[in-house]
Design a protein around this motif. Structure first.
Motif, PDB file in Angstrom:
ATOM      1  N   GLY A   6       1.425  -6.738 -10.959  1.00  0.00           N
ATOM      2  CA  GLY A   6       0.595  -7.855 -10.493  1.00  0.00           C
ATOM      3  C   GLY A   6      -0.108  -7.503  -9.189  1.00  0.00           C
ATOM      4  N   SER A   7       0.651  -6.991  -8.238  1.00  0.00           N
ATOM      5  CA  SER A   7       0.109  -6.558  -6.945  1.00  0.00           C
ATOM      6  C   SER A   7       1.099  -5.550  -6.385  1.00  0.00           C
ATOM      7  N   GLY A   8       0.588  -4.401  -5.932  1.00  0.00           N
ATOM      8  CA  GLY A   8       1.467  -3.312  -5.503  1.00  0.00           C
ATOM      9  C   GLY A   8       2.561  -3.745  -4.549  1.00  0.00           C
ATOM     10  N   SER A   9       2.161  -4.389  -3.445  1.00  0.00           N
ATOM     11  CA  SER A   9       3.158  -4.718  -2.416  1.00  0.00           C
ATOM     12  C   SER A   9       4.201  -5.718  -2.924  1.00  0.00           C
ATOM     13  N   ALA A  10       3.913  -6.444  -4.002  1.00  0.00           N
ATOM     14  CA  ALA A  10       4.876  -7.412  -4.551  1.00  0.00           C
ATOM     15  C   ALA A  10       6.149  -6.732  -5.037  1.00  0.00           C
ATOM     16  N   CYS A  11       6.058  -5.460  -5.412  1.00  0.00           N
ATOM     17  CA  CYS A  11       7.249  -4.777  -5.941  1.00  0.00           C
ATOM     18  C   CYS A  11       8.335  -4.661  -4.872  1.00  0.00           C
ATOM     19  N   ARG A  12       7.919  -4.721  -3.590  1.00  0.00           N
ATOM     20  CA  ARG A  12       8.925  -4.614  -2.512  1.00  0.00           C
ATOM     21  C   ARG A  12       9.589  -5.958  -2.239  1.00  0.00           C
ATOM     22  N   SER A  13       8.922  -7.078  -2.589  1.00  0.00           N
ATOM     23  CA  SER A  13       9.516  -8.398  -2.323  1.00  0.00           C
ATOM     24  C   SER A  13      10.595  -8.788  -3.334  1.00  0.00           C
ATOM     25  N   SER A  54      -7.704  -6.312   0.077  1.00  0.00           N
ATOM     26  CA  SER A  54      -6.972  -5.035   0.151  1.00  0.00           C
ATOM     27  C   SER A  54      -7.342  -4.164  -1.052  1.00  0.00           C
ATOM     28  N   ARG A  55      -7.431  -4.820  -2.207  1.00  0.00           N
ATOM     29  CA  ARG A  55      -7.674  -4.053  -3.433  1.00  0.00           C
ATOM     30  C   ARG A  55      -9.009  -3.303  -3.360  1.00  0.00           C
ATOM     31  N   ALA A  56     -10.056  -4.016  -2.946  1.00  0.00           N
ATOM     32  CA  ALA A  56     -11.381  -3.381  -2.850  1.00  0.00           C
ATOM     33  C   ALA A  56     -11.409  -2.391  -1.693  1.00  0.00           C
ATOM     34  N   GLY A  57     -10.792  -2.759  -0.585  1.00  0.00           N
ATOM     35  CA  GLY A  57     -10.824  -1.905   0.603  1.00  0.00           C
ATOM     36  C   GLY A  57     -10.153  -0.561   0.363  1.00  0.00           C
ATOM     37  N   MET A  58      -8.973  -0.588  -0.251  1.00  0.00           N
ATOM     38  CA  MET A  58      -8.256   0.693  -0.442  1.00  0.00           C
ATOM     39  C   MET A  58      -8.977   1.577  -1.466  1.00  0.00           C
ATOM     40  N   ARG A  59      -9.635   0.944  -2.424  1.00  0.00           N
ATOM     41  CA  ARG A  59     -10.379   1.712  -3.422  1.00  0.00           C
ATOM     42  C   ARG A  59     -11.532   2.467  -2.732  1.00  0.00           C
ATOM     43  N   LYS A 104       2.677   1.853   5.416  1.00  0.00           N
ATOM     44  CA  LYS A 104       1.787   1.061   4.574  1.00  0.00           C
ATOM     45  C   LYS A 104       1.388   1.736   3.265  1.00  0.00           C
ATOM     46  N   TYR A 105       1.159   0.863   2.301  1.00  0.00           N
ATOM     47  CA  TYR A 105       0.574   1.264   1.013  1.00  0.00           C
ATOM     48  C   TYR A 105      -0.922   1.037   1.139  1.00  0.00           C
ATOM     49  N   TRP A 106      -1.703   2.086   1.023  1.00  0.00           N
ATOM     50  CA  TRP A 106      -3.169   1.925   1.099  1.00  0.00           C
ATOM     51  C   TRP A 106      -3.804   2.988   0.214  1.00  0.00           C
ATOM     52  N   GLY A 107      -3.981   2.697  -1.034  1.00  0.00           N
ATOM     53  CA  GLY A 107      -4.623   3.634  -1.957  1.00  0.00           C
ATOM     54  C   GLY A 107      -3.818   3.828  -3.226  1.00  0.00           C
ATOM     55  N   LYS A 108      -4.563   3.813  -4.337  1.00  0.00           N
ATOM     56  CA  LYS A 108      -3.892   3.970  -5.642  1.00  0.00           C
ATOM     57  C   LYS A 108      -4.286   5.286  -6.288  1.00  0.00           C
ATOM     58  N   ARG A 109      -3.370   5.846  -7.071  1.00  0.00           N
ATOM     59  CA  ARG A 109      -3.737   7.007  -7.893  1.00  0.00           C
ATOM     60  C   ARG A 109      -4.105   6.557  -9.299  1.00  0.00           C
ATOM     61  N   ARG A 126      -2.872   0.732 -13.620  1.00  0.00           N
ATOM     62  CA  ARG A 126      -1.417   0.504 -13.622  1.00  0.00           C
ATOM     63  C   ARG A 126      -0.862   0.172 -12.239  1.00  0.00           C
ATOM     64  N   ILE A 127      -1.715   0.176 -11.233  1.00  0.00           N
ATOM     65  CA  ILE A 127      -1.297  -0.048  -9.838  1.00  0.00           C
ATOM     66  C   ILE A 127      -0.204   0.958  -9.446  1.00  0.00           C
ATOM     67  N   LEU A 128      -0.602   2.216  -9.431  1.00  0.00           N
ATOM     68  CA  LEU A 128       0.314   3.287  -9.013  1.00  0.00           C
ATOM     69  C   LEU A 128      -0.181   3.827  -7.669  1.00  0.00           C
ATOM     70  N   ILE A 149       6.727  -7.225   5.099  1.00  0.00           N
ATOM     71  CA  ILE A 149       5.730  -6.612   5.992  1.00  0.00           C
ATOM     72  C   ILE A 149       6.070  -5.137   6.131  1.00  0.00           C
ATOM     73  N   ALA A 150       5.094  -4.311   5.774  1.00  0.00           N
ATOM     74  CA  ALA A 150       5.349  -2.863   5.713  1.00  0.00           C
ATOM     75  C   ALA A 150       5.390  -2.208   7.088  1.00  0.00           C
ATOM     76  N   LEU A 151       6.308  -1.257   7.211  1.00  0.00           N
ATOM     77  CA  LEU A 151       6.400  -0.384   8.393  1.00  0.00           C
ATOM     78  C   LEU A 151       5.597   0.886   8.105  1.00  0.00           C
ATOM     79  N   PHE A 201      -0.298  -3.975  11.699  1.00  0.00           N
ATOM     80  CA  PHE A 201      -1.330  -4.888  11.176  1.00  0.00           C
ATOM     81  C   PHE A 201      -1.623  -4.538   9.725  1.00  0.00           C
ATOM     82  N   ASP A 202      -1.725  -5.559   8.874  1.00  0.00           N
ATOM     83  CA  ASP A 202      -2.125  -5.333   7.481  1.00  0.00           C
ATOM     84  C   ASP A 202      -3.649  -5.463   7.378  1.00  0.00           C
ATOM     85  N   ALA A 203      -4.134  -5.876   6.233  1.00  0.00           N
ATOM     86  CA  ALA A 203      -5.578  -5.982   6.050  1.00  0.00           C
ATOM     87  C   ALA A 203      -6.094  -7.297   6.617  1.00  0.00           C
TER      88      ALA A 203
END
Ligand code: DP6
Length: 370
Positions: free
Chosen positions: A148-155, A204-209, A26-31, A35-37, A22-24, A296-298
């Motif tokens: 696979g999913s951005g936030s997964a890299c932290r798990s 989350s994917r559609a929302g951040m885009r 947050k990741y919200w938006g890709k460049r 490649r999920i960057l 759970i992020a303190l 709160f997340d999405a």
């Protein structure tokens, strides 16, 4: 003539249990969508085994095509495609063409919309690599999970974790690093309040885009995020609870503000979430110091960070709010666990059949039936 013994066929199977984070910050938006960057870095705490996903991956020449099951449901179409994409990266890396079976189950006390994609995709990266005998570093596994999913890299890592934005276009430097292990601050807790809503309306994917494309306020968020990351990282290292919690609450509010600034607006918080926000501020006020901090997340569920000694007060606060359906207390967790016991695989290593399995909420265990 020298007779060579035929090499024994290795069974390419591995099982991993990973936990959400759970992020303190947050990741919200890709460049880079493909490649999920991320636009910026983020910081999270990996949860303990209160919440977990067990995943078995097996590669075999017996399989004619990739097949995947999640929570005992066979995946098709887009969902299967996401798994296959990850398997392809692993196969390419290992230089094998074997098809695979992926079986995964979420061991969560309730299925009411808790984020499970991070633990699921981290488990896939770790189990897939292990099954193929790839000796990957945490850094490489984190890059793989990210795809696979951005936030997964932290798990992929335990304790307190930072996802570094990275600079390279190929994404090889965009991965998670550990800020501190669990032992640094074992008393930290996340008191999760489930507010009883099902699936989220906008992924989350559609929302951040949508936010990146339409929110003028988002530019300001990106400008201030490096400062927030520094504050939160330092507060973790100093175990400075009030600073950490205030920064966490402000950061969650900021993300939800840019969501509202998105066109058309996106709202994930409901009235119960807002009630929790106000109750947390009231609790801190009455204590004369900041002992609890929401994020709160999405979705509408609340994650209230605090330390062990304050959990009873936070729980009492939450239980007094109508609409809070369930409270789960999580500590920090040490990251993915490889399960070596043959009976723990969700696929029979000999017959390659999917084993009957279920999650037992009472014991909070994943049970593989004999
Ligand atoms: C609000 O990692 O699910 O939970 O990379 O598109 O798969 P994709 O998105 P995902 O987004 C998580 C967003 C968040 C914030 C966070 O966990 O940092």
């Amino acid at each position: 003539m020298i007779l060579m013994a035929k090499p024994a066929k290795r069974t390419l199977i591995a099982t991993v249990e990973a936990t959400p984070n759970i992020a303190l910050v947050k990741y919200w938006g890709k460049r880079n969508e493909e490649r999920i960057l991320p636009m910026e870095g983020s910081i999270s705490v990996t949860m303990d085994e209160q919440l977990k996903t067990r995943t078995t991956v097996m590669f075999s020449e017996k399989f004619k095509e990739d097949e995947a099951w999640l929570d005992n449901k066979k995946l098709e179409g887009k969902e299967l495609g996401e798994i296959t994409k990850q398997l392809d990266v692993l196969r390419k890396r290992a230089g094998v063409g074997l098809k695979a079976r992926f079986v995964s189950i979420n061991g969560f006390p309730t299925a009411a919309g808790l984020a499970s994609s991070a633990s699921g995709l981290a488990a896939l990266a770790c189990a897939g690599a292990k099954a193929l005998g790839l000796e990957l570093s945490e850094h490489e596994l984190s890059v793989l999970a990210r795809m696979g999913s951005g936030s997964a890299c932290r798990s992929v890592l335990g304790g307190f974790v930072e996802w570094k934005r990275g600079e390279r276009e190929d994404g090889s430097d965009s991965h998670a690093v550990q800020i501190a292990p669990v032992e640094h601050w074992p008393e930290i807790r996340n008191v999760i309040a489930l507010v009883g809503e099902g699936r989220k309306k906008v992924s989350s994917r559609a929302g951040m885009r949508q936010t990146v494309a339409t929110s003028p306020l988002y530019r300001e968020r990106i400008r201030t995020l490096p400062g927030t990351i520094k504050t939160v990282r330092e507060a973790i290292l100093k175990r400075d609870l009030p600073t950490l919690l205030e920064a966490t609450m402000r950061e969650s509010n900021n993300m939800h503000a840019v969501m509202l600034d998105t066109w058309p607006p996106i709202t994930y918080l409901n009235d119960v979430s807002k009630e929790i926000i106000h109750a947390t501020h009231a609790l801190n006020e009455s204590e004369g110091k900041t002992i609890a901090g929401y994020t709160f997340d999405a979705g509408p569920h609340a994650n209230i960070y605090t330390t062990q000694e304050h959990v009873p007060k936070v729980r009492k606060m939450l239980e007094g709010i109508p609409g809070v359906a369930k409270v789960i207390v999580c500590g920090p967790g040490s990251g993915p666990k490889y399960l070596a016991g043959k009976q723990e695989h969700l696929i029979d290593p000999v017959t390659a059949e999917v084993r009957r399995h279920h999650y037992d909420a009472k014991s909070n265990k994943i049970v593989v039936e004999a």
